[in-house]
Design a protein around this motif. Structure first.
Motif: not given
Length: 320
Positions: A199-223
């Protein structure tokens, strides 16, 4: 439900889907597990995230992560994959139990992984305290799966703050085995197609969220992900290592593991390397059980532990 919480729940469901194997013929895989004998296993709950597995019934009690009766046995610290099921981790633990080890099995859930400050870092602190408080467990071997490498990185971040206190933990470590080790800084590439391969659509959505999470929550997660990844690549535990991976694993990729291998070898570490031809993420043992176990036994022999563990296992059989 807010967007972050909604997407976090979506990611959790994705990991649950991934943990079920996501394979064409799961019944055959499960049958493969069932034919591998598992002896009676005794469980001692250490915390909500940690259990101590043994073939011997533990009569001792545990208080504040310290066993009241010292256990003068070898120990494996098993850092399980996300959403690992008890019946599956037992199969892996039994490889070591048959050799006379006790196994400290550590699990984290997706929420703890997504919010490390209140999640994985607290679990890392428990691992560190258990190893510090129970010094009689020696020698020690690390046995990590998937994001278990990230969790060990978090342990080392905390360990680095007081090396005078924690050096004895590293001194007790004689080996480390990494199965499907995943670099958390690259999970947005590997996880989506593995969770939703058709399911490429769901895979793309999940990838977008992971990138969103890592960008938005940089100080409390990605760092924290990045710092842990750096610690894993410059591993403070210099004991010999065995990597178990697959050419077809999109998460614990051969290329990312190769970078770790090169870094470790440049520091003078001995690294053994086994690439299976075609097995899924954290699925090498299921597909190649005999070869997988042979690799671990060969590794124990290479670090001069195999004969010692056989003696321990013989003693255990006599006691039983």
């Amino acid at each position: 439900m807010s967007f972050p919480n909604m997407m976090a729940n979506f990611l959790k469901q994705g990991f649950q889907h991934l943990s079920k194997g996501n394979m064409k013929n799961p019944p055959k895989i499960l049958l493969g597990f069932m034919i591998i004998p598992v002896r009676n296993i005794s469980y001692l709950e250490v915390s909500k995230n940690m259990s101590l597995l043994s073939t011997e019934k533990k009569t001792t009690t545990i208080k504040d992560l310290r066993l009241e009766e010292p256990q003068e046995k070898p120990l494996v610290v098993m850092l399980a994959w996300l959403m690992a099921r008890k019946k599956h981790t037992e199969k892996y633990a039994d490889i070591w139990l048959q050799k006379g080890f006790d196994v400290l099995c550590v699990n984290v859930n997706p929420w703890q992984f997504l919010w490390p400050v209140k999640g994985t870092q607290m679990v890392a602190a428990q691992i560190l305290k258990f190893l510090d408080e129970n010094k009689s467990y020696s020698p020690t071997i690390l046995y990590g799966f998937s994001v278990g490498g990230y969790l060990w990185g978090e342990v080392m971040v905390q360990m680095a703050h007081d090396m005078d206190r924690y050096q004895h933990i590293l001194d007790r470590m004689v080996g480390q085995v990494w199965d499907s080790a995943a670099d958390v800084t690259e999970i947005h590439k590997g996880v989506p197609p593995a969770v939703f391969p058709r399911n490429k659509v769901m895979a793309a959505a999940l990838q977008k969220y992971i990138l969103y999470h890592m960008k938005t929550f940089d100080k409390v997660a990605t760092t924290h992900y990045v710092r842990s990844s750096q610690m894993f690549h410059t591993n403070m535990a210099r004991a010999p290592a065995l990597f178990l991976l697959s050419k077809t694993d999109p998460i614990g990729t051969e290329s990312s593991n190769q970078r770790v291998r090169e870094n470790w070898e440049s520091m003078g570490m001995k690294v053994e390397w086994k690439v299976f031809e075609k097995s899924p993420h954290v699925g090498h043992y299921r597909k190649y059980p005999k070869e997988y176990v042979a690799e671990i036994h060969g590794f124990l022999k290479s670090i001069n532990l195999n004969k010692q563990m056989e003696k321990e296992a013989d003693k255990m059989e006599v006691k039983q």
